[in-house]
Design an enzyme around this catalytic site. Structure first.
Site, PDB file in Angstrom:
ATOM      1  N   LYS A 125      -1.949  -0.594   7.348  1.00  0.00           N
ATOM      2  CA  LYS A 125      -0.674  -0.826   6.676  1.00  0.00           C
ATOM      3  C   LYS A 125      -0.018  -2.133   7.108  1.00  0.00           C
ATOM      4  O   LYS A 125       1.025  -2.515   6.551  1.00  0.00           O
ATOM      5  CB  LYS A 125       0.260   0.355   6.929  1.00  0.00           C
ATOM      6  CG  LYS A 125      -0.276   1.670   6.369  1.00  0.00           C
ATOM      7  CD  LYS A 125       0.626   2.833   6.733  1.00  0.00           C
ATOM      8  CE  LYS A 125       0.047   4.164   6.251  1.00  0.00           C
ATOM      9  NZ  LYS A 125      -1.196   4.523   6.962  1.00  0.00           N
ATOM     10  N   LYS A 160       6.523   6.697   5.708  1.00  0.00           N
ATOM     11  CA  LYS A 160       5.314   7.234   6.334  1.00  0.00           C
ATOM     12  C   LYS A 160       5.094   6.562   7.690  1.00  0.00           C
ATOM     13  O   LYS A 160       5.632   5.474   7.948  1.00  0.00           O
ATOM     14  CB  LYS A 160       4.095   7.038   5.437  1.00  0.00           C
ATOM     15  CG  LYS A 160       3.893   5.630   4.911  1.00  0.00           C
ATOM     16  CD  LYS A 160       2.796   5.600   3.845  1.00  0.00           C
ATOM     17  CE  LYS A 160       2.687   4.222   3.192  1.00  0.00           C
ATOM     18  NZ  LYS A 160       1.654   4.195   2.127  1.00  0.00           N
ATOM     19  N   ARG A 210      -9.084   4.237  -5.033  1.00  0.00           N
ATOM     20  CA  ARG A 210      -9.841   3.758  -3.881  1.00  0.00           C
ATOM     21  C   ARG A 210     -10.942   2.824  -4.402  1.00  0.00           C
ATOM     22  O   ARG A 210     -11.770   3.212  -5.215  1.00  0.00           O
ATOM     23  CB  ARG A 210     -10.453   4.928  -3.110  1.00  0.00           C
ATOM     24  CG  ARG A 210     -11.561   4.588  -2.106  1.00  0.00           C
ATOM     25  CD  ARG A 210     -11.168   3.558  -1.042  1.00  0.00           C
ATOM     26  NE  ARG A 210     -10.000   3.906  -0.297  1.00  0.00           N
ATOM     27  CZ  ARG A 210     -10.008   4.629   0.827  1.00  0.00           C
ATOM     28  NH1 ARG A 210     -11.159   5.089   1.298  1.00  0.00           N
ATOM     29  NH2 ARG A 210      -8.881   4.865   1.472  1.00  0.00           N
ATOM     30  N   ARG A 224      -7.842   8.825  -7.637  1.00  0.00           N
ATOM     31  CA  ARG A 224      -7.478  10.094  -7.010  1.00  0.00           C
ATOM     32  C   ARG A 224      -6.119  10.516  -7.545  1.00  0.00           C
ATOM     33  O   ARG A 224      -5.124   9.827  -7.321  1.00  0.00           O
ATOM     34  CB  ARG A 224      -7.459   9.937  -5.489  1.00  0.00           C
ATOM     35  CG  ARG A 224      -8.799   9.478  -4.912  1.00  0.00           C
ATOM     36  CD  ARG A 224      -8.689   9.019  -3.480  1.00  0.00           C
ATOM     37  NE  ARG A 224      -7.831   7.852  -3.356  1.00  0.00           N
ATOM     38  CZ  ARG A 224      -7.525   7.270  -2.189  1.00  0.00           C
ATOM     39  NH1 ARG A 224      -8.039   7.733  -1.064  1.00  0.00           N
ATOM     40  NH2 ARG A 224      -6.742   6.212  -2.149  1.00  0.00           N
ATOM     41  N   ARG A 232       1.084  12.985  -2.449  1.00  0.00           N
ATOM     42  CA  ARG A 232      -0.122  12.458  -1.811  1.00  0.00           C
ATOM     43  C   ARG A 232      -1.342  12.716  -2.689  1.00  0.00           C
ATOM     44  O   ARG A 232      -1.485  13.801  -3.247  1.00  0.00           O
ATOM     45  CB  ARG A 232      -0.325  13.095  -0.434  1.00  0.00           C
ATOM     46  CG  ARG A 232       0.833  12.870   0.514  1.00  0.00           C
ATOM     47  CD  ARG A 232       0.681  13.675   1.784  1.00  0.00           C
ATOM     48  NE  ARG A 232       0.647  15.116   1.515  1.00  0.00           N
ATOM     49  CZ  ARG A 232       0.367  16.039   2.424  1.00  0.00           C
ATOM     50  NH1 ARG A 232       0.090  15.685   3.660  1.00  0.00           N
ATOM     51  NH2 ARG A 232       0.356  17.322   2.090  1.00  0.00           N
ATOM     52  N   ASP A 272      -6.637   0.745  -1.227  1.00  0.00           N
ATOM     53  CA  ASP A 272      -5.915   1.692  -2.066  1.00  0.00           C
ATOM     54  C   ASP A 272      -4.952   0.927  -2.963  1.00  0.00           C
ATOM     55  O   ASP A 272      -4.154   0.104  -2.481  1.00  0.00           O
ATOM     56  CB  ASP A 272      -5.149   2.695  -1.206  1.00  0.00           C
ATOM     57  CG  ASP A 272      -6.067   3.560  -0.364  1.00  0.00           C
ATOM     58  OD1 ASP A 272      -7.250   3.715  -0.740  1.00  0.00           O
ATOM     59  OD2 ASP A 272      -5.614   4.078   0.683  1.00  0.00           O
ATOM     60  N   GLU A 280      -2.864  -0.253   0.892  1.00  0.00           N
ATOM     61  CA  GLU A 280      -3.539  -0.203   2.192  1.00  0.00           C
ATOM     62  C   GLU A 280      -4.888  -0.895   2.104  1.00  0.00           C
ATOM     63  O   GLU A 280      -5.533  -0.906   1.049  1.00  0.00           O
ATOM     64  CB  GLU A 280      -3.760   1.252   2.666  1.00  0.00           C
ATOM     65  CG  GLU A 280      -2.504   1.998   3.001  1.00  0.00           C
ATOM     66  CD  GLU A 280      -2.768   3.348   3.652  1.00  0.00           C
ATOM     67  OE1 GLU A 280      -3.895   3.545   4.162  1.00  0.00           O
ATOM     68  OE2 GLU A 280      -1.864   4.189   3.665  1.00  0.00           O
ATOM     69  N   ASN A 282      -8.207  -0.307   4.219  1.00  0.00           N
ATOM     70  CA  ASN A 282      -8.791   0.599   5.206  1.00  0.00           C
ATOM     71  C   ASN A 282     -10.047  -0.025   5.808  1.00  0.00           C
ATOM     72  O   ASN A 282     -11.056  -0.199   5.116  1.00  0.00           O
ATOM     73  CB  ASN A 282      -9.138   1.934   4.544  1.00  0.00           C
ATOM     74  CG  ASN A 282      -7.907   2.635   3.999  1.00  0.00           C
ATOM     75  OD1 ASN A 282      -7.202   3.306   4.739  1.00  0.00           O
ATOM     76  ND2 ASN A 282      -7.633   2.451   2.713  1.00  0.00           N
TER      77      ASN A 282
END
Length: 313
Positions: A125, A160, A210, A224, A232, A272, A280, A282
């Site tokens: 993040k 978050k 993703r 997703r 979420r 994401d 994000e 990852n």
């Protein structure tokens, strides 16, 4: 080319063989004739300049209830293996950071994926904040006045943990929600780090995409969709995976970040994207390979191993 591959990951006993990305990376390595070793981050040691792993030889198979066999524990000098896949799950805490410091001693003589220095310097993040024009309105702070001002400006917000993962601790606060101060108090009690606050993106109802990048290039994506009544979209909290392709905006986002990923040795990355925004990057233990494989009829683990073998050769 036969390689020795060390898998630094969580217990192999707990792997979901139908969803785990490390598992299919191991299957593909084995199919190519590579030897596999398994160890956890707690099995790493620094000893007189050597990085030692208490590792077990392992074989894997797509057989539910019988998906692995292991040999006896060996004391392995990690400079004598060809590849270390750093694949333990977050949280990105001091244990994770310590593992990157230890693996830094062997990379790049032993190829560590992803580069441990870059993993340490690119928390999901925070790394994203270095790219202009692709991040939603974002605040990183523990200052309650700053957070209140941010909500006054953007109304609907998401709060978050800065180093959270898997959708844990994600809260959607609407403009009239009276829990903001109490929620911030709870965060500061349980976390020493700042919170990340972002403008709520209603496009999340259409999915949180993703996208997998290999050596800076996008190779596949899955959307997703969150359950009704859930903000979420993470699949392990009930998000539904659906087939997806990249939009022109998403290709632009990948083109923006791709050169930096490649330069920093971040070979296997999952980003994401919600609507037009990157949320994000990852780099610790990205997932999504098996879901994309099923929907697109591809084999992304083979793409990754093609890249790794080329770098080693």
């Amino acid at each position: 080319m036969s390689l020795i591959v060390a898998l630094q990951m969580d217990p192999i006993e707990d792997v979901d063989i139908d969803g785990d990305s490390t598992f299919v990376l191991a299957l593909e390595a084995q199919a190519r004739g590579h030897s596999l070793l398994h160890y956890g981050p707690q099995d790493l040691s620094f000893s007189s300049g050597q990085i030692i792993a208490s590792a077990r030889p392992i074989t894997v198979a797509r057989k539910r209830g019988n998906h692995f066999t292991v040999g006896d524990v060996e004391r392995v000098d990690l400079t004598e293996v060809d590849v270390v896949l750093m694949r333990q799950d977050p949280p990105f805490d001091m244990s994770y950071i310590t593992a990157t410091h230890l693996l830094e001693h062997i990379h790049p003589k032993t190829l560590v994926v992803n580069d441990p220095v870059s993993v340490r310097n690119a928390p999901e993040k925070l790394f994203v904040t270095h790219f202009d024009g692709i991040l939603p309105p974002t605040l990183i702070s523990t200052n309650l006045d700053e957070i209140k001002n941010f909500r006054s400006e953007h109304k609907d917000i998401i709060i978050k943990p800065l180093y959270g993962n898997g959708g844990a601790g994600v809260f959607h606060l609407k403009p009239d929600d009276e829990n903001l101060s109490a929620l911030c108090e709870m965060f500061t009690e349980f976390y020493r780090e700042p919170m990340i606050v972002q403008k709520y993106l209603p496009e999340v109802r259409q999915g949180d995409k993703r996208i997998i990048l290999v050596d800076g290039e996008p190779v596949g994506a899955i959307n997703r969709i969150p359950q009704k009544g859930e903000v979420r979209s993470n699949m392990h909290v009930g998000g539904k995976a659906v087939k997806s392709q990249l939009t022109s905006r998403e290709r632009d986002i990948c083109a923006t970040i791709g050169p930096a990923l490649k330069e920093q040795g971040l070979i296997f990355v999952g980003i994401d994207v919600i609507g037009d925004y990157l949320t994000e990057i990852n780099v610790t233990s990205p997932t999504g390979l098996q879901e994309i494989n099923r929907y697109d009829g591809v084999k992304l683990e083979a793409t990754i191993w093609d890249c790794l073998e080329e770098k080693i050769s």
